[in-house]
Design an enzyme around this catalytic site. Sequence first.
Site, PDB file in Angstrom:
ATOM      1  N   GLY A 148       0.772  -8.152   6.491  1.00  0.00           N
ATOM      2  CA  GLY A 148       0.607  -6.821   5.911  1.00  0.00           C
ATOM      3  C   GLY A 148       1.174  -6.749   4.502  1.00  0.00           C
ATOM      4  CG  ASN A 149      -0.254  -4.300   1.752  1.00  0.00           C
ATOM      5  OD1 ASN A 149       0.063  -3.113   1.655  1.00  0.00           O
ATOM      6  ND2 ASN A 149      -1.488  -4.685   2.034  1.00  0.00           N
ATOM      7  NE  ARG A 150       7.861  -5.709  -0.305  1.00  0.00           N
ATOM      8  CZ  ARG A 150       8.835  -5.889   0.593  1.00  0.00           C
ATOM      9  NH1 ARG A 150       9.209  -4.873   1.340  1.00  0.00           N
ATOM     10  NH2 ARG A 150       9.416  -7.061   0.711  1.00  0.00           N
ATOM     11  CB  SER A 151       0.184  -0.042   0.742  1.00  0.00           C
ATOM     12  OG  SER A 151      -0.394   1.222   0.529  1.00  0.00           O
TER      13      SER A 151
END
Length: 240
Positions: free
Chosen positions: A29-32
Amino acid sequence: GRHGDLAGKHVVITAGGTQEPIDPVRYVGNRSSGKMGYSLAREARDRGAHVILITGSATLPPPYGVELHRVETAIQMRDAVLRFITAADVLIMSAAVADFRPAQVAAQKIKKTGGQSGTQEKSEHGNDGGLTLHMVRNPDILQEVAEVVDKASQHQRLVRVGFAAETENLIAYAQQKLVQKHLDLLVANDVSRSDSGFGSDTNKVFIFHANGSMEDLPVMPKTDVAAAIFQRIVPLLGTT
Ligand code: C5P
């Protein structure tokens, strides 16, 4: 006034981050946070638009009066975007779409030894117990939208807005992206600043226009950034 200036318009907004599964319990995933996209959805709603919010991972309450569609992966987001833009006047891609996904999704949870997916590194390689994940490219959603929209002459005019989160060479990368992805506007933020980008309530953005001009906006709450973006979208509508 701004109220009602999007009445009768259909606006599709993507938000949050995609999650690309590794096995039944893990993902890349990512930090959005989704804050920018959700702010855009509320702003479009307040201006009278019919809003479709396609959201990946985000821990925000669904905005009232907005049609919410949840997706996990980039491919699911691509499919939803292509489905909903056929009736849209505006597409804003504020989601952080993963550029890569694991080549294979393991059917069972990967164990520390004798894994079923990836390449379990052998001790002969001096990497005892490690795991190598093979990743493949995800589709570029805006690129596919460009192909569909620019080919279909019967497609109504679709105003396209992209985002760019950069940690270096922001201006050069942003201008390149605007052209490559056939965008009307590109909103670029420097995610290396603490008052801008992922998770922050404020954003410091540059807005690039298709005619090559660039605006340098001050640090503002994301709600004000959303208003500034629609202020620039409205004049682009109905100019066919
Ligand atoms: O190329 P980059 O990922 O930096 O471009 C960012 C913009 O492109 C964002 O608007 C993002 O939502 C969109 N994007 C996309 N499909 C991808 C990756 C990014 O539409 N696979």
